[in-house]
Enzyme design. Sequence first.
Site, PDB file in Angstrom:
ATOM      1  N   GLU A  21       0.829  -1.052  -0.023  1.00  0.00           N
ATOM      2  CA  GLU A  21      -0.142  -0.144  -0.019  1.00  0.00           C
ATOM      3  C   GLU A  21       0.917   1.248  -0.115  1.00  0.00           C
ATOM      4  O   GLU A  21       0.404   2.254  -0.709  1.00  0.00           O
ATOM      5  CB  GLU A  21      -1.028   0.208   1.252  1.00  0.00           C
ATOM      6  CG  GLU A  21      -1.997  -0.991   1.274  1.00  0.00           C
ATOM      7  CD  GLU A  21      -3.139  -1.023   2.331  1.00  0.00           C
ATOM      8  OE1 GLU A  21      -2.757  -0.196   3.293  1.00  0.00           O
ATOM      9  OE2 GLU A  21      -3.964  -1.717   2.163  1.00  0.00           O
ATOM     10  N   HIS A  63     -10.142   1.450  -0.414  1.00  0.00           N
ATOM     11  CA  HIS A  63     -10.428   0.359   0.667  1.00  0.00           C
ATOM     12  C   HIS A  63     -11.992   0.261   0.604  1.00  0.00           C
ATOM     13  O   HIS A  63     -12.549  -0.552   1.355  1.00  0.00           O
ATOM     14  CB  HIS A  63     -10.204   1.074   2.133  1.00  0.00           C
ATOM     15  CG  HIS A  63      -8.712   0.537   2.459  1.00  0.00           C
ATOM     16  ND1 HIS A  63      -7.888   1.694   1.944  1.00  0.00           N
ATOM     17  CD2 HIS A  63      -7.948  -0.244   3.095  1.00  0.00           C
ATOM     18  CE1 HIS A  63      -6.561   1.455   2.314  1.00  0.00           C
ATOM     19  NE2 HIS A  63      -6.780   0.267   2.870  1.00  0.00           N
TER      20      HIS A  63
END
Length: 339
Positions: A163, A197
Amino acid sequence: MAPVGIMAQLRSLYSKQDEPALSEHTVAFLSVLLTLLYVVPFYLSPTTRPSPSLSRDAPSVIRARIRVVTGSCIVSSILVLWLIVEEDNSSLGAGVRLLGWWPVGLLETLRSLLLTAILFLGPLFERGIVEGEWKFWFRRSSLSECLSGWIGWRNYVAGPFTEEVMFRSAMVPLHLLAHTSPGRIVFLAPLYFGIAHVHHFYEFGLTHPDTPAVAALLRSLFQFGYTTIFGWYATFVYLRTGSLLSVVLIHSFCNWCGLPRFWGRVEAGETISPPITRGKEDSDDDVKIGVRGNSGGLGVGWTVAYYVLLVAGAIGFAQGLWPLTESYHALVSFSGKSN
């Protein structure tokens, strides 16, 4: 090129007066592209795509996802490095520097971890002292146990690393190439991180079909909120330190700590096993399973101490934010602040 020459080139990247290497529209398009490149591969194969009978926490799904997202990060890093070298006429060394790969920034990493630990004084007190986890913190066996399972490996290693490579190392340099102001980078770039997300809303619905859609949506919006807030912090640290390692480790630390308690009394408990693995998507009920033994009542003083430390940590964090992130390797200078 000598290190001094590389630094001079980097410091002139934002301040130079000629046309930016990329337009803001191009950067927005590329940022969306990188976000899709990170998320979409999760759903292209039965091995990475969860279903009502296959959880995202299944070891086979985690392994497959780590493989595909690692490939996405490699492709993204090469693409951004090429843009830095070709579109901005920068050296390969300057490109690697913008990606945060070199110098590693060990001192910056330690100072960033200290700053983050100050912010989490309250939760560290609750977990370490009240719940008694401190006895496991300095055992190598505890670390190996946390990382021995695929959930722990995803939450503390693969997830933070991939990420941060995608949403800091690859995405932030794009905004620098467009001469976006540091303040806008801090608040704009992490929105893509938060959006990445949102797909957990779909996955949560698969594994929790009895949960009302409104509750699942509110959960997803809440997750978008705190991942975006973390993204603000991580992007700020990345710009201030130029260290990919710093943001990867503070990401892992925040995953380990979980969200702080903002209400309710702290409770005593006898820790019967090392801290279990947890991540951003774990609920409070999930992370308590296996951590506490028989919980017992505590005097109100323990709760008062927790909230005092929570506030003190926030104040200490605010005071240390600039000095503890100061670095010669900073990618930009924030107006009104010196590096």
